[in-house]
Motif scaffolding. Structure first.
Motif, PDB file in Angstrom:
ATOM      1  N   THR A   1     -20.837  27.271 -25.638  1.00 43.17           N
ATOM      2  CA  THR A   1     -20.436  25.888 -25.902  1.00 43.17           C
ATOM      3  C   THR A   1     -21.298  24.951 -25.074  1.00 43.17           C
ATOM      4  N   ASP A   2     -21.741  23.894 -25.704  1.00 40.45           N
ATOM      5  CA  ASP A   2     -22.490  22.855 -25.009  1.00 40.45           C
ATOM      6  C   ASP A   2     -21.852  21.514 -25.323  1.00 40.45           C
ATOM      7  N   TRP A   3     -21.865  20.625 -24.338  1.00 37.67           N
ATOM      8  CA  TRP A   3     -21.288  19.293 -24.508  1.00 37.67           C
ATOM      9  C   TRP A   3     -22.380  18.249 -24.433  1.00 37.67           C
TER      10      TRP A   3
ATOM     11  N   ASP B   1     -14.123  17.923 -29.449  1.00 34.90           N
ATOM     12  CA  ASP B   1     -14.059  16.624 -28.774  1.00 34.90           C
ATOM     13  C   ASP B   1     -12.998  16.739 -27.686  1.00 34.90           C
ATOM     14  N   ASP B   2     -13.415  16.577 -26.421  1.00 34.71           N
ATOM     15  CA  ASP B   2     -12.455  16.731 -25.314  1.00 34.71           C
ATOM     16  C   ASP B   2     -11.899  15.386 -24.862  1.00 34.71           C
TER      17      ASP B   2
ATOM     18  N   GLN C   1     -23.881  25.554 -21.267  1.00 32.04           N
ATOM     19  CA  GLN C   1     -22.898  25.193 -20.249  1.00 32.04           C
ATOM     20  C   GLN C   1     -21.763  26.209 -20.152  1.00 32.04           C
TER      21      GLN C   1
ATOM     22  N   ARG D   1     -19.444  24.448 -30.377  1.00 26.12           N
ATOM     23  CA  ARG D   1     -19.121  25.831 -29.974  1.00 26.12           C
ATOM     24  C   ARG D   1     -19.626  26.779 -31.040  1.00 26.12           C
TER      25      ARG D   1
ATOM     26  N   THR E   1     -16.290  13.485 -24.536  1.00 26.86           N
ATOM     27  CA  THR E   1     -17.556  13.696 -25.221  1.00 26.86           C
ATOM     28  C   THR E   1     -17.375  14.765 -26.291  1.00 26.86           C
ATOM     29  N   ARG E   2     -18.418  14.936 -27.079  1.00 25.79           N
ATOM     30  CA  ARG E   2     -18.325  15.939 -28.134  1.00 25.79           C
ATOM     31  C   ARG E   2     -19.111  17.188 -27.773  1.00 25.79           C
ATOM     32  N   GLY E   3     -18.698  18.295 -28.337  1.00 26.94           N
ATOM     33  CA  GLY E   3     -19.361  19.557 -28.045  1.00 26.94           C
ATOM     34  C   GLY E   3     -19.554  20.383 -29.296  1.00 26.94           C
TER      35      GLY E   3
ATOM     36  N   SER F   1     -24.238  15.174 -23.292  1.00 29.82           N
ATOM     37  CA  SER F   1     -24.229  14.429 -22.037  1.00 29.82           C
ATOM     38  C   SER F   1     -23.669  13.042 -22.285  1.00 29.82           C
TER      39      SER F   1
END
Ligand SMILES: Nc1ncnc2c1ncn2[C@@H]1O[C@H](COP(=O)(O)OP(=O)(O)O)[C@@H](O)[C@H]1O
Ligand SMILES: [Mg+2]
Length: 145
Positions: free
Chosen positions: A133-135, A69-70, A116, A77, A73-75, A137
């Motif tokens: 890693t994908d976040w 979580d940045d 991404q 990995r 949004t959440r991702g 949208s």
């Protein structure tokens, strides 16, 4: 949720059944995190290619799954790790159509295009780690803005 924030879940990659199980887990977690169907499929496809490489070229290993979580949004990995022979020439291995095995040679570069973030770390004689890693949208109108 199967994978909680910041917690890493480790899945062994030692057989075809493990690959199938990993695909299921990733799809489930990606779905719970709010990835849309297209994103889920891209992530599962990329991870599947990398896990297959871990099995076929790396002689087996594991996949670590971490929910991120940045603050926005959440991702998700995913790290595929093995202690196999490593990759001699990474640029060559990333070239479409290059294979040292019986594959199509599209796995690594194909996976890179589907996600991404993509990092590859490999040392001859020591092993290979590929991390994607994908976040999720951001929704079009977050928090009623
Ligand atoms: N985990 C790994 N360990 C060692 N070599 C690897 C690994 N992953 C990929 N490679 C090397 O990179 C090449 C290209 O990988 P990829 O694009 O997935 O094609 P393919 O798996 O069809 O050969 C492989 O043929 C192999 O030589
Ligand atoms: Mg491959």
């Amino acid at each position: 949720m199967q994978a909680r924030l910041g917690l890493t879940t480790r899945i062994p990659i030692g057989s075809g059944a493990d690959l199938a199980g990993a695909r299921r887990r990733i799809r489930q977690i990606a779905n719970e995190l709010g990835f849309n169907l297209i994103q889920q499929t891209k992530l599962v496809t990329a991870a599947s290619e990398l896990a297959r490489n871990t099995l076929v070229h790396g002689g087996g290993g594991h996949m670590d799954m971490t929910v991120l979580d940045d603050g926005r949004t959440r991702g998700l990995r995913l790290s595929c790790v093995d202690e196999g022979p490593g990759i001699q020439d990474i640029d060559l291995a990333m070239t479409d159509g290059y294979t040292t095995g019986q594959g199509l040679g599209l796995g690594l570069n194909g996976a890179r295009r589907l996600v991404q973030e993509f990092t590859l770390d490999s040392r001859p004689g020591q092993g290979t780690t590929v991390t994607i890693t994908d976040w999720v949208s951001a929704p079009p109108f977050p928090h009623g803005e």
